[in-house]
Structure formats: structure tokens, C-alpha cells
Design a protein around this motif. Structure first.
Motif, mmCIF file in Angstrom:
data_model
loop_
_atom_site.group_PDB
_atom_site.id
_atom_site.type_symbol
_atom_site.label_atom_id
_atom_site.label_comp_id
_atom_site.label_asym_id
_atom_site.label_seq_id
_atom_site.Cartn_x
_atom_site.Cartn_y
_atom_site.Cartn_z
ATOM 1 N N GLY A 1 0.883 -1.168 -0.067
ATOM 2 C CA GLY A 1 -0.037 0.073 -0.110
ATOM 3 C C GLY A 1 0.861 1.117 -0.126
ATOM 4 N N VAL A 2 2.034 1.283 -0.461
ATOM 5 C CA VAL A 2 2.790 2.406 -0.672
ATOM 6 C C VAL A 2 2.402 3.457 -1.664
ATOM 7 C CG1 VAL A 2 5.062 1.132 0.061
ATOM 8 C CG2 VAL A 2 4.281 1.615 -2.409
ATOM 9 N N ARG A 3 2.709 4.685 -1.181
ATOM 10 C CA ARG A 3 2.203 5.811 -2.070
ATOM 11 C C ARG A 3 3.073 6.018 -3.281
ATOM 12 N NH1 ARG A 3 1.423 12.202 -0.421
ATOM 13 N NH2 ARG A 3 0.884 12.763 -2.531
ATOM 14 N N TRP A 4 4.380 5.793 -3.269
ATOM 15 C CA TRP A 4 5.390 5.737 -4.282
ATOM 16 C C TRP A 4 6.273 4.543 -4.378
ATOM 17 C CZ3 TRP A 4 5.255 9.876 -0.734
ATOM 18 C CH2 TRP A 4 4.820 11.130 -0.959
ATOM 19 N N VAL A 5 7.006 4.341 -5.648
ATOM 20 C CA VAL A 5 7.900 3.355 -5.792
ATOM 21 C C VAL A 5 9.067 4.379 -6.489
ATOM 22 C CG1 VAL A 5 6.773 1.272 -5.933
ATOM 23 C CG2 VAL A 5 7.175 2.448 -8.052
ATOM 24 N N GLY A 6 10.075 4.143 -5.821
ATOM 25 C CA GLY A 6 11.158 4.536 -6.518
ATOM 26 C C GLY A 6 12.051 3.637 -7.333
ATOM 27 N N LEU A 7 12.229 3.409 -8.551
ATOM 28 C CA LEU A 7 12.801 2.325 -9.105
ATOM 29 C C LEU A 7 13.936 2.815 -10.076
ATOM 30 C CD1 LEU A 7 10.845 1.484 -12.199
ATOM 31 C CD2 LEU A 7 9.514 2.220 -10.450
ATOM 32 N N MET A 8 15.023 2.083 -10.323
ATOM 33 C CA MET A 8 16.150 2.672 -11.097
ATOM 34 C C MET A 8 16.804 1.250 -11.663
ATOM 35 S SD MET A 8 18.821 4.132 -8.456
ATOM 36 C CE MET A 8 18.624 3.377 -6.598
ATOM 37 N N ASN A 9 17.451 1.371 -13.017
ATOM 38 C CA ASN A 9 18.090 0.459 -13.580
ATOM 39 C C ASN A 9 19.789 0.839 -13.371
ATOM 40 O OD1 ASN A 9 18.866 2.427 -15.425
ATOM 41 N ND2 ASN A 9 17.310 1.542 -16.877
ATOM 42 N N GLY A 10 20.573 0.141 -13.821
ATOM 43 C CA GLY A 10 21.967 0.346 -13.599
ATOM 44 C C GLY A 10 22.530 1.858 -14.233
ATOM 45 N N GLU A 11 21.957 2.266 -15.449
ATOM 46 C CA GLU A 11 22.494 3.311 -15.757
ATOM 47 C C GLU A 11 21.912 4.483 -15.238
ATOM 48 O OE1 GLU A 11 21.485 6.899 -18.408
ATOM 49 O OE2 GLU A 11 19.969 5.482 -18.012
ATOM 50 N N GLU A 12 20.728 4.494 -14.663
ATOM 51 C CA GLU A 12 20.019 5.720 -13.872
ATOM 52 C C GLU A 12 20.881 5.654 -12.444
ATOM 53 O OE1 GLU A 12 15.505 5.131 -15.312
ATOM 54 O OE2 GLU A 12 16.082 3.738 -13.984
ATOM 55 N N ALA A 13 21.206 4.570 -11.957
ATOM 56 C CA ALA A 13 21.836 4.678 -10.745
ATOM 57 C C ALA A 13 23.371 5.449 -10.961
ATOM 58 C CB ALA A 13 22.083 3.111 -10.173
ATOM 59 N N ALA A 14 23.907 5.143 -12.016
ATOM 60 C CA ALA A 14 25.149 5.924 -12.488
ATOM 61 C C ALA A 14 24.973 7.291 -12.450
ATOM 62 C CB ALA A 14 25.928 5.245 -13.717
ATOM 63 N N ARG A 15 23.786 7.688 -12.934
ATOM 64 C CA ARG A 15 23.505 9.249 -13.149
ATOM 65 C C ARG A 15 22.820 9.854 -12.127
ATOM 66 N NH1 ARG A 15 19.655 10.599 -16.808
ATOM 67 N NH2 ARG A 15 18.377 9.025 -16.663
ATOM 68 N N HIS A 16 22.731 8.964 -10.822
ATOM 69 C CA HIS A 16 22.184 9.643 -9.389
ATOM 70 C C HIS A 16 20.912 9.876 -9.941
ATOM 71 C CE1 HIS A 16 25.926 9.420 -7.149
ATOM 72 N NE2 HIS A 16 26.013 8.490 -8.049
ATOM 73 N N VAL A 17 19.873 9.357 -10.663
ATOM 74 C CA VAL A 17 18.472 9.683 -10.621
ATOM 75 C C VAL A 17 17.649 8.379 -10.248
ATOM 76 C CG1 VAL A 17 18.967 11.273 -12.512
ATOM 77 C CG2 VAL A 17 18.384 9.044 -13.239
ATOM 78 N N VAL A 18 16.475 8.633 -10.251
ATOM 79 C CA VAL A 18 15.630 7.517 -9.873
ATOM 80 C C VAL A 18 14.260 7.675 -10.585
ATOM 81 C CG1 VAL A 18 14.717 8.584 -7.693
ATOM 82 C CG2 VAL A 18 14.447 5.768 -8.066
ATOM 83 N N GLN A 19 13.476 6.652 -10.925
ATOM 84 C CA GLN A 19 12.125 7.039 -11.381
ATOM 85 C C GLN A 19 11.010 6.812 -10.298
ATOM 86 O OE1 GLN A 19 11.458 7.864 -14.587
ATOM 87 N NE2 GLN A 19 13.574 7.701 -15.202
ATOM 88 N N LEU A 20 10.465 7.976 -10.119
ATOM 89 C CA LEU A 20 9.495 8.089 -8.805
ATOM 90 C C LEU A 20 8.112 7.952 -9.518
ATOM 91 C CD1 LEU A 20 9.233 8.527 -5.766
ATOM 92 C CD2 LEU A 20 9.088 11.039 -6.525
ATOM 93 N N LYS A 21 7.511 6.955 -9.029
ATOM 94 C CA LYS A 21 6.219 6.487 -9.655
ATOM 95 C C LYS A 21 4.985 6.880 -8.582
ATOM 96 C CE LYS A 21 3.276 3.216 -12.106
ATOM 97 N NZ LYS A 21 3.504 2.119 -12.891
ATOM 98 N N GLU A 22 4.153 7.428 -8.695
ATOM 99 C CA GLU A 22 2.836 7.729 -7.870
ATOM 100 C C GLU A 22 2.050 6.517 -8.218
ATOM 101 O OE1 GLU A 22 0.571 9.750 -5.322
ATOM 102 O OE2 GLU A 22 1.977 10.782 -6.141
ATOM 103 N N MET A 23 1.726 5.674 -7.148
ATOM 104 C CA MET A 23 1.204 4.653 -7.206
ATOM 105 C C MET A 23 -0.465 4.731 -7.754
ATOM 106 S SD MET A 23 3.333 2.108 -7.399
ATOM 107 C CE MET A 23 2.343 0.456 -7.092
ATOM 108 N N THR A 24 -0.970 5.732 -7.220
ATOM 109 C CA THR A 24 -2.460 5.925 -7.163
ATOM 110 C C THR A 24 -2.664 6.623 -8.652
ATOM 111 O OG1 THR A 24 -2.319 8.209 -6.480
ATOM 112 C CG2 THR A 24 -3.145 6.331 -4.903
ATOM 113 N N THR A 25 -1.802 7.512 -9.316
ATOM 114 C CA THR A 25 -2.139 7.884 -10.461
ATOM 115 C C THR A 25 -1.437 7.284 -11.675
ATOM 116 O OG1 THR A 25 -0.376 9.532 -10.348
ATOM 117 C CG2 THR A 25 -2.529 10.337 -9.411
ATOM 118 N N GLY A 26 -0.245 6.547 -11.340
ATOM 119 C CA GLY A 26 0.611 5.977 -12.286
ATOM 120 C C GLY A 26 1.636 6.949 -12.904
ATOM 121 N N ALA A 27 1.457 8.358 -12.440
ATOM 122 C CA ALA A 27 2.323 9.225 -13.090
ATOM 123 C C ALA A 27 3.867 9.055 -12.711
ATOM 124 C CB ALA A 27 2.138 10.641 -12.524
#
Length: 113
Positions: free
Chosen positions: A73-99
Motif C-alpha cells: 500500500g505504498v504511495r510511491w515506488v522509486g525504481l532505477m536500473n544500472g544506468e540511472e543509478a550511475a547518473r544518480h537519478v531514480v524513477q519516482l512513480k505515484e502508485m495511485t495515478t501511475g504518473a
């Protein structure tokens, strides 16, 4: 050990028809795809400045991790692949809207405010 009978108290409240709301243990679940534990732990530490955060270090599929996020029941997920981790970014997804949007690690506390 320590005991205060909290489990019995909650059980008795349930028998009386009183529901005890339980807050989710985390508002954000951080996980990766092909990412080592260090970047995941760092994002978890940064996010904890603003929100309750859990980190999934398992080697399960992204689909399994997303199912886990839904069950928690989390509000967000923060997901990343190896390339994103190297760039120090994360994909922040709002679970209720999918944004979903890319957020720099340093900007994560502000994005979660």
C-alpha cells in the motif's frame, strides 16, 4: 523480554467491532533492476529525510516487486536500473495515478514533500 498485552488488547477491540487502523509501514518502496545494494541503500537514506521508506534488495522480477508495492500500500515506488543509478537519478512513480518522473537523488526529499 517485555510484554504489555497489546496484541490481546487489539484482539479484544476487534471482538467489540472496533477497527484499529494500521498505517502502512512505508510510503515509498525503493527497488532496482540490475542495481547493487549500495545505490539502493543511498536512495533509501535520502528518501527517509521526508518519508517512511523501505528498500527491496531482492533479485525478483520488476513485476513481482510492483505487486509487493501494491500489497504494502505504498504511495510511491522509486525504481532505477544500472544506468540511472550511475547518473544518480531514480524513477519516482505515484502508485495511485501511475504518473512517473525522473528525479535526481539530491532532489528526492523535495519531490516527496
Amino acid at each position: 523480554g517485555f510484554a504489555c498485552g497489546l496484541d490481546r488488547t487489539v484482539a479484544m477491540l476487534g471482538e467489540e467491532g472496533i477497527e484499529v487502523p494500521v498505517a502502512p509501514t512505508a510510503e515509498l518502496l525503493v527497488f532496482g533492476d540490475g542495481v547493487g545494494p549500495e545505490p539502493l541503500a543511498e536512495v533509501g537514506r535520502i528518501a527517509r529525510r521526508k518519508r517512511r521508506t523501505a528498500v527491496d534488495y531482492t533479485v525478483r522480477s520488476l513485476a513481482a516487486k510492483m505487486r509487493s508495492a501494491n500489497k504494502l500500500g505504498v504511495r510511491w515506488v522509486g525504481l532505477m536500473n544500472g544506468e540511472e543509478a550511475a547518473r544518480h537519478v531514480v524513477q519516482l512513480k505515484e502508485m495511485t495515478t501511475g504518473a512517473q518522473r525522473e528525479v535526481a537523488w539530491a532532489d528526492l526529499p523535495e519531490a516527496l514533500a
